[in-house]
Design an enzyme around this catalytic site. Structure first.
Site, PDB file in Angstrom:
ATOM      1  N   ASP A  91     -22.186  22.567  30.658  1.00  0.00           N
ATOM      2  CA  ASP A  91     -21.105  21.770  31.251  1.00  0.00           C
ATOM      3  C   ASP A  91     -20.756  20.516  30.463  1.00  0.00           C
ATOM      4  O   ASP A  91     -21.540  19.998  29.683  1.00  0.00           O
ATOM      5  CB  ASP A  91     -21.449  21.390  32.698  1.00  0.00           C
ATOM      6  CG  ASP A  91     -22.752  20.610  32.808  1.00  0.00           C
ATOM      7  OD1 ASP A  91     -23.702  20.930  32.056  1.00  0.00           O
ATOM      8  OD2 ASP A  91     -22.832  19.681  33.636  1.00  0.00           O
ATOM      9  N   GLU A 149     -25.376  20.908  34.645  1.00  0.00           N
ATOM     10  CA  GLU A 149     -26.539  20.031  34.489  1.00  0.00           C
ATOM     11  C   GLU A 149     -26.205  18.590  34.863  1.00  0.00           C
ATOM     12  O   GLU A 149     -27.038  17.866  35.402  1.00  0.00           O
ATOM     13  CB  GLU A 149     -27.074  20.087  33.044  1.00  0.00           C
ATOM     14  CG  GLU A 149     -28.381  19.336  32.827  1.00  0.00           C
ATOM     15  CD  GLU A 149     -28.222  17.824  32.735  1.00  0.00           C
ATOM     16  OE1 GLU A 149     -29.069  17.100  33.293  1.00  0.00           O
ATOM     17  OE2 GLU A 149     -27.251  17.357  32.122  1.00  0.00           O
ATOM     18  N   ARG A 189     -43.218  15.701  23.712  1.00  0.00           N
ATOM     19  CA  ARG A 189     -44.198  14.927  24.480  1.00  0.00           C
ATOM     20  C   ARG A 189     -44.858  15.793  25.548  1.00  0.00           C
ATOM     21  O   ARG A 189     -44.166  16.518  26.263  1.00  0.00           O
ATOM     22  CB  ARG A 189     -43.499  13.743  25.161  1.00  0.00           C
ATOM     23  CG  ARG A 189     -44.453  12.816  25.848  1.00  0.00           C
ATOM     24  CD  ARG A 189     -43.716  11.693  26.559  1.00  0.00           C
ATOM     25  NE  ARG A 189     -44.601  10.568  26.781  1.00  0.00           N
ATOM     26  CZ  ARG A 189     -45.472  10.483  27.773  1.00  0.00           C
ATOM     27  NH1 ARG A 189     -45.560  11.454  28.649  1.00  0.00           N
ATOM     28  NH2 ARG A 189     -46.252   9.418  27.896  1.00  0.00           N
TER      29      ARG A 189
HETATM   30 NI    NI Z   1     -27.148  16.319  28.584  1.00  0.00          NI
END
Ligand code: NI
Length: 404
Positions: A91, A149, A189
């Site tokens: 998106d 998202e 990480r």
């Molecule tokens: Ni993003």
């Protein structure tokens, strides 16, 4: 001095890398085509059609219409083995693009200002390469093209629609192009990497009146001011100083005229933290603080508090694998940033709650080419050289994870 593994890996991998790097012109073309036609969350119909067309062309099976516009591609290797999921969000944002490039957005007021156009191109490049090299991995790779998202979130509805089932995904990986890191570096990480994201709207009801006769009123602006200050003590006084958290009031509206005491005030904000033990804590604490101040001032309130995304937490084993792949891709330990962490949120978090996995940052800034604008900026753009590096990361992860 470089560890001795690098020359060996590089030699062994030289031809694969060459094949992957040769995809670069296509990756750029796809990225630019998607960039020109950005679509907001759950409206990515054109983008999904673009993806499906390519997958069909390459003989890759897929399921479309998942959580409205999501697409799940399934690429089996030539022998049985584990199932690795790769996630790409599709998106764009409601931003008017200010870049003057020939591939600028043709949808007014909508822009790929976060790099999700690049994520789709990287995932397509990965799908294409794997479909042509099914003998290079065991098991199955599922590529999840995910809507929305940027909100309200497409990961959760995709999981609910069965995106992680049949075949069941054993581990998930995903990446974000990252302009906070220079091109050629990768941020990996273990543990919490992006923050839990919560939001709230609060309305304070006082009693309006004349600006010169305050004793006959309940001044909602004064109440709001006390609340705003007090909310800042949650992080400084109630949260463990070793645990990072943010409370931000980003919006405040009240009042109509300078000589009128405002009847009501409205504020909205966001809360971020990493430690899952703080889930529910902020909602309760905000309610206590706001309630206490309103009570003392004779005001009433409503609080609408919502947990949007949990924290993105990387699994130690999958992250170790991604880190070792990253080391061999960038070829220098300094190129892998170990403690890359941000208070930004990501609904990749839902996938990582469902299955072990790793989300990582792919450096995409290039100072020499002035490609340093932050994500969500109307002049955001990234160095497209990162696209081929992204494909190499995914393909190498597949070939490392999907072994019989
Ligand atoms: Ni993003």
């Amino acid at each position: 001095m470089l560890p001795t593994v690098f020359p060996t890996l590089t030699a062994q991998y030289a031809s694969v890398r060459l094949a992957l790097r040769s995809l670069q012109p296509q990756l750029m073309t796809w990225r630019r085509q998607i960039h020109q036609r950005p679509e907001l969350g759950f409206q990515e119909a054109q983008t999904a059609r673009f993806i499906c067309k390519k997958l069909t062309q390459w003989g890759i099976e897929y399921q479309s219409g998942m959580a409205k516009t999501g697409v799940v591609a399934v690429i089996p290797g030539d022998r049985p083995g584990p199932v690795l999921g790769i996630r790409a969000d599709m998106d764009a944002l409601p931003i008017h693009e200010l870049n003057e490039v020939d591939y600028r957005s043709q949808h007014d007021g909508v822009m790929h200002a976060c790099g999700h156009d690049g994520h789709v191109a990287i995932a397509l490049g990965t799908a294409y390469y794997l479909s042509q090299h099914r003998d290079s991995f065991a098991g199955t790779v599922k590529i999840l093209f995910q809507p929305a998202e940027e909100g309200p979130g497409g990961a959760k509805p995709m999981i609910e629609a069965g995106a992680l089932e049949s075949p069941r995904v054993d581990a998930m990986i995903g990446l974000h192009l990252w302009n906070n890191l220079p091109l050629g570096t990768i941020g990996v990480r273990t543990g919490p990497m992006m923050a839990a994201t919560e939001l709230f709207h609060c309305s304070i009801q006082g009693q309006g009146g004349h600006g010169a006769i305050p004793h006959q009123t309940v001044d909602s602006i004064v109440v709001a001011a006390q609340i705003i200050n007090a909310l800042q003590t949650i992080v400084s006084r109630n949260v463990d100083p070793l645990a990072a958290a943010v409370v931000t009031i980003g919006k405040l509206t009240a009042g109509t005229a300078l000589n009128v005491i405002a009847d009501s005030a409205h504020m909205s904000g966001t809360v971020r933290y990493f430690d899952p033990s703080y889930r529910d804590f902020f909602a309760q604490r905000l309610d206590r603080v706001i309630g206490g101040i309103c009570l003392s001032q004779g005001a009433t309130y409503t609080l609408d508090y919502r947990a949007l995304y949990p924290a993105v937490v990387n699994d130690p084993d999958v992250t170790d694998m991604v880190r070792s792949v990253a080391l061999s891709v960038v070829e220098t330990p300094a190129g892998v940033t170990p403690d890359c962490q941000t208070m930004g949120g990501e609904d990749m978090a839902f996938f990582l709650e469902a299955v072990p996995g790793c989300y990582f940052f792919l450096g995409s800034a290039n100072r020499d080419r002035n490609l340093t604008y932050p994500h969500h900026h109307p002049r955001f753009d990234f160095d497209e050289t990162a696209l081929a590096i992204g494909v190499e990361m995914f393909v190498r992860c597949v070939e490392t994870f999907c072994v019989r």
